[in-house]
Design an enzyme around this catalytic site. Structure first.
Site, PDB file in Angstrom:
ATOM      1  N   SER A   1       0.683  -1.178   0.037  1.00 10.12           N
ATOM      2  CA  SER A   1      -0.006   0.006   0.101  1.00 10.12           C
ATOM      3  C   SER A   1       1.036   1.160  -0.012  1.00 10.12           C
ATOM      4  O   SER A   1       0.439   2.210  -0.592  1.00 10.12           O
ATOM      5  CB  SER A   1      -0.875   0.001   1.138  1.00 10.12           C
ATOM      6  OG  SER A   1      -1.969  -1.064   1.197  1.00 10.12           O
TER       7      SER A   1
ATOM      8  N   HIS B   1       0.140   5.045   4.022  1.00 12.41           N
ATOM      9  CA  HIS B   1      -0.281   5.704   2.789  1.00 12.41           C
ATOM     10  C   HIS B   1      -0.065   7.154   2.457  1.00 12.41           C
ATOM     11  O   HIS B   1       0.310   7.761   1.443  1.00 12.41           O
ATOM     12  CB  HIS B   1      -1.862   5.314   2.925  1.00 12.41           C
ATOM     13  CG  HIS B   1      -2.186   4.223   3.070  1.00 12.41           C
ATOM     14  ND1 HIS B   1      -3.501   3.813   3.488  1.00 12.41           N
ATOM     15  CD2 HIS B   1      -1.625   2.918   3.113  1.00 12.41           C
ATOM     16  CE1 HIS B   1      -3.804   2.434   3.425  1.00 12.41           C
ATOM     17  NE2 HIS B   1      -2.683   1.919   3.184  1.00 12.41           N
TER      18      HIS B   1
END
Length: 247
Positions: free
Chosen positions: A148, A212
Site C-alpha cells: 500500500s 499511505h
C-alpha cells in the site's frame, strides 16, 4: 490498503493507449506468486490446516514483515524488511485490492516515468513509506505487510502527472452510484480521508494509514521534482475498478 470508496481511473489519451507496462505487470505477478506460495492464501498444503496454518501465518508475517521495535533495535536483517514486506499480503482481499490499484494507476505512471525510473521510484518510495510508519510506531511489535505504501506513492505521482484524468468513483454515502471526477479532485480527497483515519487509529493491527500518507506525499514530491519542467499529460477518460482493505 489504499481506500474503500474510489473505483477507477481513465486511460490517458491515445498516446498512452495500447502501450505495455512490463514493470507494473511484473510487480503484480510477483505479488500474486508470493501470496499463493505463502500461508496467507491457504492453498499451500505445506503449511498445514487450522491452528497449524494460523501459526505458520504469524511466523511468516514476522519473518518478512516490518516489526518497528525490531527495526529500530538493530535486529539483524530487520533493515531489509521494508523491502520484503512490499511483496507480502495478509489476505485475498488485501492482495486483490492493492493489485487492482496498481494495475489501474501503475501502467500510466510507468509509461510516463519510464521503466527503470519507475522501478526505483516504486521500491524507494515503498521502503520509505513503511519506514516512516515504523518510525512513528517505533515501540510496536506488530508486523506490517503490504504494497500500500508503494502504491500510494504511485497515486501521488499520478496526481501530479495526470491531474485531469477522469476517475470513476463509487461513494458509499451515495448508494455506490458511479460518479466521474478529475484526479485533482478524487486523489486529494482520498488523501484527506487517510489523514482523518490515521488520526483516529492507534499503533495496533489494522490499516497503516500513515504509510499511505507518507507514500502519497513522497510520490507527488518525486514526480514534481522529476517532471516539473515538462508538460503534464492531459488524460481522456476510460473507466476501470478498484478497492482496498489493509496492509
Amino acid at each position: 490498503m489504499i481506500g474503500n470508496w474510489t473505483a477507477a481511473v481513465g486511460r490517458a489519451g491515445r498516446a498512452l493507449r495500447g502501450t505495455s507496462a512490463p514493470v507494473t505487470y511484473a510487480l503484480i505477478a510477483l505479488c500474486c506468486l508470493v501470496f499463493l506460495l505463502g500461508p496467507a492464501a491457504g492453498v499451500n498444503p505445506a503449511y498445514g490446516h487450522g491452528d497449524e496454518l494460523l501459526a505458520a501465518q504469524r511466523a511468516y508475517f514476522r519473518r518478512w514483515g516490518v516489526i518497528p521495535a525490531e527495526l529500530f533495535a538493530g535486529v539483524p536483517g530487520a533493515a531489509l524488511t521494508p523491502a520484503t514486506a512490499l511483496f507480502v499480503h495478509g489476505s485475498w482481499v488485501h492482495l486483490l485490492g492493492n493489485m487492482l490499484f496498481l494495475y489501474v494507476f501503475g501502467a500510466m505512471t510507468e509509461e510516463r516515468m519510464g521503466r527503470g525510473r519507475f522501478v526505483l521510484f516504486y521500491a524507494g518510495c515503498g521502503y520509505l513509506a513503511l519506514l516512516g510508519y515504523a518510525a512513528a510506531h517505533a515501540g510496536s511489535g506488530q508486523s506490517l505487510v503490504g504494497a500500500s505504501g508503494a502504491i500510494s506513492a504511485v497515486l501521488g505521482a499520478f496526481l501530479y502527472l495526470f491531474p485531469r484524468a477522469r476517475v470513476t468513483s463509487l461513494l458509499p454515502f451515495l448508494f455506490f452510484l458511479p460518479l466521474r471526477f478529475p484526479a485533482w479532485v478524487v486523489l486529494p480527497f482520498w488523501a484527506a480521508l487517510q489523514w482523518l483515519a490515521a488520526g483516529r487509529s492507534g499503533g495496533g493491527p489494522g490499516v497503516a494509514y500513515l504509510a499511505h500518507l507518507v507514500g502519497f506525499g513522497l510520490g507527488f514530491a518525486v514526480a514534481w521534482a522529476a517532471f516539473r519542467r515538462t508538460a503534464r499529460v492531459k488524460a481522456a477518460p476510460a473507466p476501470a475498478p478498484e478497492g482496498e482493505n489493509q496492509p
